[in-house]
Design an enzyme around this catalytic site. Structure first.
Site, mmCIF file in Angstrom:
data_model
loop_
_atom_site.group_PDB
_atom_site.id
_atom_site.type_symbol
_atom_site.label_atom_id
_atom_site.label_comp_id
_atom_site.label_asym_id
_atom_site.label_seq_id
_atom_site.Cartn_x
_atom_site.Cartn_y
_atom_site.Cartn_z
ATOM 1 N N VAL A 121 0.844 -1.192 0.000
ATOM 2 C CA VAL A 121 0.000 0.000 0.000
ATOM 3 C C VAL A 121 0.882 1.246 0.000
ATOM 4 O O VAL A 121 1.810 1.368 0.802
ATOM 5 C CB VAL A 121 -0.936 0.014 1.217
ATOM 6 C CG1 VAL A 121 -1.759 1.306 1.250
ATOM 7 C CG2 VAL A 121 -1.858 -1.212 1.181
ATOM 8 N N LYS A 122 0.600 2.140 -0.945
ATOM 9 C CA LYS A 122 1.363 3.383 -1.043
ATOM 10 C C LYS A 122 0.589 4.498 -0.352
ATOM 11 O O LYS A 122 -0.615 4.668 -0.589
ATOM 12 C CB LYS A 122 1.538 3.743 -2.517
ATOM 13 C CG LYS A 122 2.949 4.046 -2.961
ATOM 14 C CD LYS A 122 2.941 4.447 -4.436
ATOM 15 C CE LYS A 122 4.328 4.644 -4.957
ATOM 16 N NZ LYS A 122 4.318 5.100 -6.368
#
Ligand code: G3P
Length: 220
Positions: free
Chosen positions: A82-83
Site C-alpha cells: 500500500v502506497k
C-alpha cells in the site's frame, strides 16, 4: 539492487517480466488513470504477472479512510504494497497498516527529514523522487545519498530506500553506487540501460566474421 517497474500498463509489465529482471511494480494514481481501467482490476492483473511487491496508492487524505482503502487494496493479493503519501495522516495510516502486516511504500518524499519520519513510522519502503527534485534544480541524487547514510546509522531501521522518479540510466547507476535498495524504473529507462554503441558494433563484427566460416552451431 532490486528493479521495480514504474507503470500500470499491464502489456509493458508482461513484456518486461519476461526479461527476468523485474522484482516488483510501482503504480500511482496518475499511472493508473492513464490506463483508463478500473483500479482494483489493474492491481489484481499486475499481481498475477509479478510476484514481488506491487505498490497501489490510496487516494484518501485522512488517516481513517486511508487505512480503510489500504486494507481493501491489501485484500487484492498478498504482494500488494500500500502506497501512502508522506503526510501526518499518511504516516498514521502507514503505522496502522504495518501493524496489520501489510507492506507500505511511503511516497512523495523530498527530504531527509521526511525519510526519517517514514522510517520511524515503520515504512517498508521510502520513495524519494529524484527526477522531480532535478526538475527544479535541486540535487535528487544527493537526497538518496543522505537518506542511505542516515538509515545506515541505525540497525533498527529496516525501511528500504526505493529510488523513484528515475529519469535516466545514470540515476540508476549512481543510486546503486550509493547503496539504494530498490529503483523503480520507467520502462523506457530499463530499455536504455541495455544500450551501448560498442556492444552493437562488436556484435556486428563477431557475426560478420562468423558468417565467413560458413558454419552454424546447431548443424555442427
Ligand atoms: O511512481 C512514483 C514515481 O516514480 C513517479 O515519478 O516523476 O516520473 O512521475 P515521475
Amino acid at each position: 539492487m532490486k528493479f521495480f517497474i514504474d507503470t500500470a500498463d499491464i502489456a509493458e509489465i508482461e513484456e518486461l517480466a519476461e526479461t527476468g529482471l523485474v522484482d516488483g511494480v510501482t503504480t500511482n494514481p496518475s499511472l493508473v488513470a492513464k490506463t483508463g481501467r478500473k483500479f482494483t482490476e489493474v492491481v489484481a492483473d499486475i499481481c498475477k504477472v509479478v510476484d514481488g511487491p506491487v505498490s497501489a496508492e490510496v487516494t484518501a487524505t485522512d488517516a481513517p479512510t486511508m487505512i480503510k482503502e489500504g486494507r481493501k487494496l491489501a485484500e487484492i493479493a498478498e504482494n500488494v504494497t500500500v502506497k501512502v503519501p508522506l503526510t501526518p495522516d499518511g504516516l498514521k495510516a502507514c503505522r496502522a497498516l504495518r501493524g496489520d502486516g501489510t507492506m507500505v511504500n511511503v511516497t512523495l518524499c523530498f527530504s531527509s527529514a521526511q525519510a526519517l519520519l517514514a522510517a520511524k513510522a515503520g515504512a517498508s519502503f521510502i520513495s524519494p523522487f529524484v527526477g522531480r527534485l532535478d526538475d527544479i534544480a535541486f540535487d535528487g541524487l544527493q537526497l538518496i545519498e543522505d537518506i542511505v547514510d542516515i538509515y545506515n546509522n541505525y540497525d533498527t531501521i529496516e525501511t528500504e530506500v526505493l529510488v523513484a522518479s528515475a529519469r535516466s540510466p545514470l540515476h540508476v547507476v549512481q543510486s546503486a553506487q550509493m547503496g539504494a535498495h530498490v529503483v523503480t524504473l520507467p520502462p523506457k529507462v530499463l530499455h536504455q540501460m541495455y544500450n551501448h554503441p560498442l556492444t552493437d558494433k562488436g556484435l556486428a563484427a563477431f557475426l560478420e566474421d562468423w558468417a565467413k566460416t560458413g558454419q552454424t552451431i546447431l548443424d555442427d
